[in-house]
Design an enzyme around this catalytic site. Structure first.
Site, mmCIF file in Angstrom:
data_model
loop_
_atom_site.group_PDB
_atom_site.id
_atom_site.type_symbol
_atom_site.label_atom_id
_atom_site.label_comp_id
_atom_site.label_asym_id
_atom_site.label_seq_id
_atom_site.Cartn_x
_atom_site.Cartn_y
_atom_site.Cartn_z
ATOM 1 N N GLY A 26 20.601 13.240 5.353
ATOM 2 C CA GLY A 26 20.974 13.362 3.950
ATOM 3 C C GLY A 26 21.975 12.320 3.487
ATOM 4 O O GLY A 26 22.581 11.597 4.283
ATOM 5 N N ASN A 85 10.589 7.356 -5.614
ATOM 6 C CA ASN A 85 10.282 8.177 -4.436
ATOM 7 C C ASN A 85 8.813 8.056 -4.051
ATOM 8 O O ASN A 85 8.478 7.977 -2.884
ATOM 9 C CB ASN A 85 10.625 9.642 -4.715
ATOM 10 C CG ASN A 85 12.132 9.833 -4.874
ATOM 11 O OD1 ASN A 85 12.919 9.185 -4.188
ATOM 12 N ND2 ASN A 85 12.536 10.699 -5.786
ATOM 13 N N HIS A 100 -12.794 -29.522 -15.930
ATOM 14 C CA HIS A 100 -13.793 -28.533 -15.494
ATOM 15 C C HIS A 100 -14.006 -28.550 -13.982
ATOM 16 O O HIS A 100 -14.131 -29.613 -13.381
ATOM 17 C CB HIS A 100 -15.174 -28.780 -16.127
ATOM 18 C CG HIS A 100 -15.152 -29.538 -17.406
ATOM 19 N ND1 HIS A 100 -15.193 -28.919 -18.626
ATOM 20 C CD2 HIS A 100 -15.082 -30.870 -17.670
ATOM 21 C CE1 HIS A 100 -15.162 -29.841 -19.582
ATOM 22 N NE2 HIS A 100 -15.080 -31.025 -19.023
ATOM 23 N N ASN A 103 -9.381 -32.658 1.232
ATOM 24 C CA ASN A 103 -8.040 -32.869 1.792
ATOM 25 C C ASN A 103 -7.919 -32.431 3.245
ATOM 26 O O ASN A 103 -6.933 -32.736 3.894
ATOM 27 C CB ASN A 103 -6.992 -32.129 0.950
ATOM 28 C CG ASN A 103 -7.238 -30.641 0.885
ATOM 29 O OD1 ASN A 103 -8.390 -30.203 0.981
ATOM 30 N ND2 ASN A 103 -6.199 -29.866 0.725
ATOM 31 N N TYR A 104 -8.900 -31.747 3.769
ATOM 32 C CA TYR A 104 -8.767 -31.179 5.116
ATOM 33 C C TYR A 104 -9.761 -31.852 6.045
ATOM 34 O O TYR A 104 -10.980 -31.812 5.819
ATOM 35 C CB TYR A 104 -9.020 -29.667 5.039
ATOM 36 C CG TYR A 104 -8.736 -28.934 6.316
ATOM 37 C CD1 TYR A 104 -7.533 -29.114 6.995
ATOM 38 C CD2 TYR A 104 -9.662 -28.041 6.854
ATOM 39 C CE1 TYR A 104 -7.264 -28.435 8.176
ATOM 40 C CE2 TYR A 104 -9.400 -27.345 8.026
ATOM 41 C CZ TYR A 104 -8.201 -27.556 8.688
ATOM 42 O OH TYR A 104 -7.936 -26.888 9.854
HETATM 43 C C1 UD1 Z 1 18.708 11.803 -4.922
HETATM 44 C C2 UD1 Z 1 19.823 12.786 -5.296
HETATM 45 C C3 UD1 Z 1 19.497 13.409 -6.647
HETATM 46 C C4 UD1 Z 1 19.269 12.329 -7.692
HETATM 47 C C5 UD1 Z 1 18.226 11.321 -7.242
HETATM 48 C C6 UD1 Z 1 18.206 10.139 -8.174
HETATM 49 C C7 UD1 Z 1 20.707 13.660 -3.192
HETATM 50 C C8 UD1 Z 1 20.690 14.782 -2.246
HETATM 51 N N1 UD1 Z 1 19.921 13.805 -4.293
HETATM 52 O O1 UD1 Z 1 17.514 12.549 -4.700
HETATM 53 O O2 UD1 Z 1 20.562 14.245 -7.066
HETATM 54 O O3 UD1 Z 1 18.884 12.935 -8.909
HETATM 55 O O4 UD1 Z 1 18.528 10.814 -5.923
HETATM 56 O O5 UD1 Z 1 17.168 9.263 -7.840
HETATM 57 O O6 UD1 Z 1 21.419 12.697 -2.987
HETATM 58 N N2 UD1 Z 1 19.141 8.067 2.093
HETATM 59 C C9 UD1 Z 1 19.860 7.703 3.201
HETATM 60 N N3 UD1 Z 1 19.979 8.618 4.217
HETATM 61 C C10 UD1 Z 1 19.440 9.857 4.176
HETATM 62 C C11 UD1 Z 1 18.716 10.217 3.021
HETATM 63 C C12 UD1 Z 1 18.579 9.297 1.997
HETATM 64 O O7 UD1 Z 1 20.394 6.590 3.272
HETATM 65 O O8 UD1 Z 1 19.610 10.612 5.141
HETATM 66 C C13 UD1 Z 1 18.986 7.070 0.984
HETATM 67 C C14 UD1 Z 1 17.524 6.770 0.633
HETATM 68 O O9 UD1 Z 1 17.067 5.630 1.353
HETATM 69 C C15 UD1 Z 1 17.590 6.510 -0.866
HETATM 70 C C16 UD1 Z 1 18.794 7.313 -1.338
HETATM 71 O O10 UD1 Z 1 19.562 7.614 -0.184
HETATM 72 O O11 UD1 Z 1 17.776 5.156 -1.170
HETATM 73 C C17 UD1 Z 1 18.404 8.608 -2.053
HETATM 74 O O12 UD1 Z 1 17.644 9.406 -1.179
HETATM 75 P P1 UD1 Z 1 16.324 10.166 -1.672
HETATM 76 O O13 UD1 Z 1 15.769 10.889 -0.502
HETATM 77 O O14 UD1 Z 1 15.449 9.256 -2.391
HETATM 78 O O15 UD1 Z 1 16.957 11.236 -2.670
HETATM 79 P P2 UD1 Z 1 16.261 11.903 -3.925
HETATM 80 O O16 UD1 Z 1 15.435 13.064 -3.467
HETATM 81 O O17 UD1 Z 1 15.596 10.904 -4.741
HETATM 82 MG MG MG Z 2 15.143 8.932 -4.401
#
Ligand code: UD1
Ligand code: MG
Length: 432
Positions: free
Chosen positions: A78, A224, A343, A366-367
């Site tokens: 996360g 996403n 053309h 050319n080749y």
């Molecule tokens: C996230 C937000 C959400 C927001 C939305 C906007 C969270 C939990 N939710 O949701 O509130 O409205 O973006 O687009 O943050 N990432 C990591 N490590 C991880 C998970 C994700 O680096 O463990 C990075 C991903 O590569 C991405 C970004 O964090 O670039 C956001 O992650 P993503 O899974 O896309 O979150 P959303 O579900 O889009």
């Molecule tokens: Mg996202």
């Protein structure tokens, strides 16, 4: 802005993108998604930019971004967990967090956010946006003008699903307060991830103020899915086209055309339908690009006519007032001024002088089977139709090539080169 370290989160698994590699390396209008956001981060904090990646995308991101400031998040637990990994590297007073998958944000949006953050009593500020399609985004619960809590889609109660004010993920915070409180973010029971937006609830319970600014839905789109990617592409195309129109570019059907992030077009250019112009191409004033033409990595000088259905491949330069007509392919060739290749021709690895006429069906061969060889055609040369010019070859000034010739030797100035067997006309004979 040396008191800010910018951190880009790029360690997600890209599961919803359904691709074999990280979504962040896919080119969006010619530039990887991650580079769009990285370029913005550099404008905000110079060298003070960190990228959180994972073990799978580390090497690719490193080479795309040409940076060593990558921190690996070992397991994808996360966005809050991802931020923990940079704790020991962030020395500045404030931390700005950007999401790698939110590449349409503009520098002016971030500057506005920083401005509000610095002018207010709040210890954190974020960017929110309103949308009629909030599904998938975290929703903001407010207390007057401050953010009380952000609830992720998965945790929304039925009536909260109607909230249109969403979290973009872009957040600036006092560094010390963020890291002190980050550890209190609990794992989400369903997803087994720790959500960074949960920091809002923790802050507001402690009366630490978080405010927000609102930006447009189009600049805050999070990519996403492949559907989001398509939307992002069309938002950027509209933006580029509007910028071209504002500089004086005249379009016939702009919605059918494609431009990359680095396409440059000057005023007075006319662009017809189904035109692709990409990879750092520059089209100068007064030129017309007719329908179905495809131009990459080249410069087209003033007042040219290109197409319809012309293909200009990388490293080509078309001189002023020249005409490249239908079904003509140009590759790695410098074409002079007032040249007509009107053309059905292929001109590759060539240098063509001024006022040259290349007849229909002319091919630079050319080749040689091993290497690419060069063709040089000097000023005022006339090449008759259906000629094969076998490179390496030089055709000197003011010379003419007779139609249908295969030219294998250099041609001196002011000459006529002709390679043709005599025509026989046998009267009253059948072909047998
Ligand atoms: C996230 C937000 C959400 C927001 C939305 C906007 C969270 C939990 N939710 O949701 O509130 O409205 O973006 O687009 O943050 N990432 C990591 N490590 C991880 C998970 C994700 O680096 O463990 C990075 C991903 O590569 C991405 C970004 O964090 O670039 C956001 O992650 P993503 O899974 O896309 O979150 P959303 O579900 O889009
Ligand atoms: Mg996202």
């Amino acid at each position: 802005m040396s008191d800010i370290t910018t951190v880009i989160l790029a360690a997600g698994n890209s599961t919803r993108f359904k691709a074999s590699k990280s979504k962040l390396v896919y080119p969006l209008c010619g530039l990887p998604i991650i580079s769009h956001i990285y370029n913005i981060a550099k404008k905000i904090s110079g060298k003070n930019v960190l990228v959180v990646c994972n073990n799978q995308n580390k090497e690719e991101l490193k080479s795309i971004l040409n940076t060593s400031k990558l921190v690996v998040q070992k397991k994808q637990k996360g966005t809050a967990d991802a931020i923990e990994y940079v704790k020991k590297y962030v020395k500045s007073k404030n931390i700005l967090i950007l999401f790698g998958d939110t590449p349409l944000v503009e520098v002016k949006d971030i500057r506005k956010l920083i401005g509000k953050f610095k002018r207010s009593k709040a210890k954190a500020s974020l960017i929110a946006f309103n949308t009629m399609k909030p599904h998938g985004y975290g929703r903001l619960l407010l207390n007057k003008n401050y953010v009380k809590e952000i609830i992720e889609q998965i945790n929304l109660q039925a009536k909260q699903k109607k909230i249109n004010l969403c979290n973009s993920g872009i957040l600036i915070s006092n560094t010390k307060l963020l890291f002190e409180n980050l550890k209190n973010i609990k794992e989400n029971k369903i997803k087994k991830e720790r959500y960074l937006p949960d920091i809002c609830k923790i802050f507001s319970k402690k009366n630490i103020l978080i405010n927000y600014i609102e930006c447009t839905e189009d600049t805050m789109l999070g990519i996403n899915t492949l559907d989001d990617f398509k939307k992002a592409q069309s938002i950027l195309q509209k933006k580029y086209i509007q910028k071209f129109i504002n500089t004086g570019v005249n379009f016939l059907k702009p919605e059918t055309c494609y431009f990359s992030y680095d396409t440059k077009i000057e005023s007075g250019v006319i662009i017809e339908s189904n035109v692709t112009i990409k990879n750092s191409t520059l089209i100068k004033k007064g030129t017309t690009i007719k329908s179905n033409s495809y131009i990459e990595g080249s410069i087209i000088e003033e007042n040219c006519i290109i197409g319809p259905s012309a293909r200009i491949r990388p490293l080509s330069l078309i001189g002023k007032n020249s005409k490249i007509g239908n079904f003509v392919e140009i590759k790695n060739a410098k074409i002079g001024k007032n040249v007509a290749i009107s053309h059905l021709s292929y001109v590759g690895d060539a240098f063509i002088g001024n006022k040259v006429n290349i007849g229909a069906g002319t091919i630079t061969c050319n080749y040689d089977g091993k290497k690419k060889q060069k063709t040089i055609i000097e000023d005022n040369v006339f090449v008759g139709s259906n000629s094969s010019l076998v490179a390496p070859l030089i055709i000197k000034k003011n010379s003419k090539i007779g139609a249908g010739s295969v030219i294998t030797k250099n041609v001196p100035n002011n000459s006529l080169a002709l390679e043709r067997s005599d025509l026989k006309i046998l009267r009253n004979k059948s072909s047998k």
